[in-house]
Design a protein around this motif. Sequence first.
Motif, PDB file in Angstrom:
ATOM      1  N   GLU A  23      69.015  51.868  80.942  1.00 16.51           N
ATOM      2  CA  GLU A  23      70.369  51.638  80.754  1.00 16.51           C
ATOM      3  C   GLU A  23      71.126  51.504  81.909  1.00 16.51           C
ATOM      4  OE1 GLU A  23      73.987  54.619  78.787  1.00 16.51           O
ATOM      5  OE2 GLU A  23      71.729  55.009  78.162  1.00 16.51           O
ATOM      6  N   LYS A  24      70.934  52.332  83.009  1.00 13.32           N
ATOM      7  CA  LYS A  24      71.644  52.250  84.432  1.00 13.32           C
ATOM      8  C   LYS A  24      71.402  50.520  84.899  1.00 13.32           C
ATOM      9  CE  LYS A  24      72.453  56.571  85.792  1.00 13.32           C
ATOM     10  NZ  LYS A  24      72.459  57.859  86.876  1.00 13.32           N
ATOM     11  N   ALA A  25      70.082  50.464  84.962  1.00 13.59           N
ATOM     12  CA  ALA A  25      69.772  49.186  85.557  1.00 13.59           C
ATOM     13  C   ALA A  25      70.356  47.864  84.703  1.00 13.59           C
ATOM     14  CB  ALA A  25      68.286  49.069  85.578  1.00 13.59           C
ATOM     15  N   ARG A  26      70.429  48.140  83.260  1.00  9.72           N
ATOM     16  CA  ARG A  26      71.186  46.959  82.393  1.00  9.72           C
ATOM     17  C   ARG A  26      72.583  46.990  82.748  1.00  9.72           C
ATOM     18  NH1 ARG A  26      69.125  48.247  77.669  1.00  9.72           N
ATOM     19  NH2 ARG A  26      67.300  46.736  77.688  1.00  9.72           N
ATOM     20  N   SER A  27      73.010  48.228  82.992  1.00 13.91           N
ATOM     21  CA  SER A  27      74.575  48.152  83.382  1.00 13.91           C
ATOM     22  C   SER A  27      74.736  47.478  84.692  1.00 13.91           C
ATOM     23  CB  SER A  27      75.187  49.642  83.270  1.00 13.91           C
ATOM     24  OG  SER A  27      75.007  50.350  81.819  1.00 13.91           O
ATOM     25  N   ILE A  28      74.168  47.741  85.585  1.00 11.48           N
ATOM     26  CA  ILE A  28      74.297  47.297  86.952  1.00 11.48           C
ATOM     27  C   ILE A  28      73.982  45.895  86.750  1.00 11.48           C
ATOM     28  CG2 ILE A  28      73.261  47.284  89.036  1.00 11.48           C
ATOM     29  CD1 ILE A  28      72.571  50.256  89.085  1.00 11.48           C
ATOM     30  N   LEU A  29      73.012  45.280  86.208  1.00  6.95           N
ATOM     31  CA  LEU A  29      72.790  43.817  86.227  1.00  6.95           C
ATOM     32  C   LEU A  29      73.989  43.173  85.518  1.00  6.95           C
ATOM     33  CD1 LEU A  29      70.804  41.542  86.453  1.00  6.95           C
ATOM     34  CD2 LEU A  29      69.734  42.086  84.390  1.00  6.95           C
ATOM     35  N   ASN A  30      74.613  43.624  84.263  1.00  8.79           N
ATOM     36  CA  ASN A  30      75.825  43.334  83.624  1.00  8.79           C
ATOM     37  C   ASN A  30      76.823  43.128  84.587  1.00  8.79           C
ATOM     38  OD1 ASN A  30      74.137  42.710  81.160  1.00  8.79           O
ATOM     39  ND2 ASN A  30      74.561  44.646  80.337  1.00  8.79           N
ATOM     40  N   LEU A  31      77.132  44.253  85.292  1.00  8.98           N
ATOM     41  CA  LEU A  31      78.299  44.254  86.267  1.00  8.98           C
ATOM     42  C   LEU A  31      78.014  43.050  87.407  1.00  8.98           C
ATOM     43  CD1 LEU A  31      80.666  45.743  87.281  1.00  8.98           C
ATOM     44  CD2 LEU A  31      79.149  47.237  88.728  1.00  8.98           C
ATOM     45  N   TYR A  32      76.861  42.947  87.637  1.00  8.08           N
ATOM     46  CA  TYR A  32      76.676  42.031  88.834  1.00  8.08           C
ATOM     47  C   TYR A  32      77.037  40.452  88.297  1.00  8.08           C
ATOM     48  CZ  TYR A  32      74.174  39.270  92.503  1.00  8.08           C
ATOM     49  OH  TYR A  32      73.847  38.398  93.207  1.00  8.08           O
ATOM     50  N   GLU A  33      76.552  40.323  87.102  1.00  6.14           N
ATOM     51  CA  GLU A  33      76.663  38.832  86.277  1.00  6.14           C
ATOM     52  C   GLU A  33      78.330  38.688  86.112  1.00  6.14           C
ATOM     53  OE1 GLU A  33      74.986  36.294  86.079  1.00  6.14           O
ATOM     54  OE2 GLU A  33      73.086  37.633  86.841  1.00  6.14           O
ATOM     55  N   GLN A  34      79.115  39.926  85.848  1.00  6.91           N
ATOM     56  CA  GLN A  34      80.648  39.667  85.604  1.00  6.91           C
ATOM     57  C   GLN A  34      81.160  39.561  87.010  1.00  6.91           C
ATOM     58  OE1 GLN A  34      81.861  43.504  83.888  1.00  6.91           O
ATOM     59  NE2 GLN A  34      80.394  43.237  82.260  1.00  6.91           N
ATOM     60  N   MET A  35      80.637  40.181  88.080  1.00  5.71           N
ATOM     61  CA  MET A  35      81.375  40.005  89.404  1.00  5.71           C
ATOM     62  C   MET A  35      80.801  38.828  90.268  1.00  5.71           C
ATOM     63  SD  MET A  35      83.322  42.519  89.951  1.00  5.71           S
ATOM     64  CE  MET A  35      83.687  43.813  88.897  1.00  5.71           C
ATOM     65  N   LYS A  36      79.729  38.224  89.779  1.00  3.87           N
ATOM     66  CA  LYS A  36      79.402  36.823  90.145  1.00  3.87           C
ATOM     67  C   LYS A  36      80.616  35.898  89.998  1.00  3.87           C
ATOM     68  CE  LYS A  36      75.295  35.518  90.015  1.00  3.87           C
ATOM     69  NZ  LYS A  36      73.881  34.834  89.366  1.00  3.87           N
ATOM     70  N   GLN A  37      80.925  35.850  88.666  1.00  2.18           N
ATOM     71  CA  GLN A  37      81.741  34.837  88.267  1.00  2.18           C
ATOM     72  C   GLN A  37      83.328  35.049  89.012  1.00  2.18           C
ATOM     73  OE1 GLN A  37      82.168  34.326  84.075  1.00  2.18           O
ATOM     74  NE2 GLN A  37      83.747  32.792  84.312  1.00  2.18           N
ATOM     75  N   LYS A  38      83.659  36.505  89.007  1.00  5.50           N
ATOM     76  CA  LYS A  38      84.753  37.046  89.342  1.00  5.50           C
ATOM     77  C   LYS A  38      85.101  36.500  90.945  1.00  5.50           C
ATOM     78  CE  LYS A  38      88.038  40.499  88.974  1.00  5.50           C
ATOM     79  NZ  LYS A  38      88.351  41.885  88.232  1.00  5.50           N
ATOM     80  N   VAL A  39      83.929  36.901  91.700  1.00  2.00           N
ATOM     81  CA  VAL A  39      84.083  36.819  93.155  1.00  2.00           C
ATOM     82  C   VAL A  39      83.727  35.193  93.858  1.00  2.00           C
ATOM     83  CG1 VAL A  39      82.711  37.257  95.375  1.00  2.00           C
ATOM     84  CG2 VAL A  39      82.773  38.984  93.800  1.00  2.00           C
TER      85      VAL A  39
END
Length: 363
Positions: free
Chosen positions: A271-287
Amino acid sequence: MKPFIPHDLPIKNMDWQKFQRILGPANRAIARYDGLLQSIPNPAVLLSPLTTQEAVLSSKIEGTQATLEEVLKFEADPNRETEHYQDIREIINYRKAMAFAVAELEERPMSLNLLKRMHSILLDNVRGENKSRGAFRNIQNWIGKPGAAIEEARYVPPSPLKLMENLDAYEKYLHAEDDDALVQVAIIHAQFEIIHPFLDGNGRIGRILVPLYLHSKNILHQPMFYISAYLEKHRDEYYDHLKAISDDGNWEEWIQFFLKAIDTQARANTEKARSILNLYEQMKQKVVESTHSQYALQSLDGIFTAPIFSSSEFKRFTGIPKASSARILSTLRDEGIISILEEASGRKPAVYIFRELIDIVNQ
């Protein structure tokens, strides 16, 4: 109380029915977690805070009080005063010992020599460094209340005269193939604690062995499994089940407990790894969209690797030039991706926090 004589490995005449019900779910849970691990393009980066949190919690079982935030804040600026300096040093050493072992396993199999070298790193310049750091004990030790005599001990490990014999048998079992790898890692962890080969640091080395063993058997493609949260939360049960092995030979209930820990933490890790991966993908576009910089992905990897950092450290570990680094940090702050934890003061740089990632790790 006499020194305990460890049971021969593999354990004979074990009643597998007593833990069969949890064995299937535990194997499925860890297989799902490994599947997710394999889908993460850069797990060493994305799961770095989870690795540090594992070091924090495993050390907490042994009495340290430093938090994840304190460790990361110290690493952001080691020259700042901190309340739990010695605790933090122990936690950083834990992570170093783990990283060293992972690198060694790329070249050679698990061995007693590896355990000693890990132990040397673990106790380097911290509490316990004068207790035969990097060497197996040659005196009798025991576990009990502080200051208790051996007659009042809760547990007395094997005699030093038998220690190498016990460890040689243990090493053979590390390389053996038992009927199930998760049952085997439960036995491996317990037998290490039972033998108690070092004068200090046995619990931490024993817990580092869990992901190392699972990786060595290809149960995990990366040695990233975080079990200490469960063991810390159920600390009394953890110790009681270990003691029941030496008191009553009750391996079945220990294995049931440990499989439950694996099952629970495999689900939590997933669950944590999936949440971190999802956050990374969201932040990639934003950054990328907000910085318009060729260094966007370098900066993103940087804040995932070290979610608390100083401006000078950010420039150092990302390799981004000073002017670009300052501009990117300003943009990330304006976008609400990072926030100021401590303002710059005199020659001291500002310290930033990537709060969203910290919150996931602390869940």
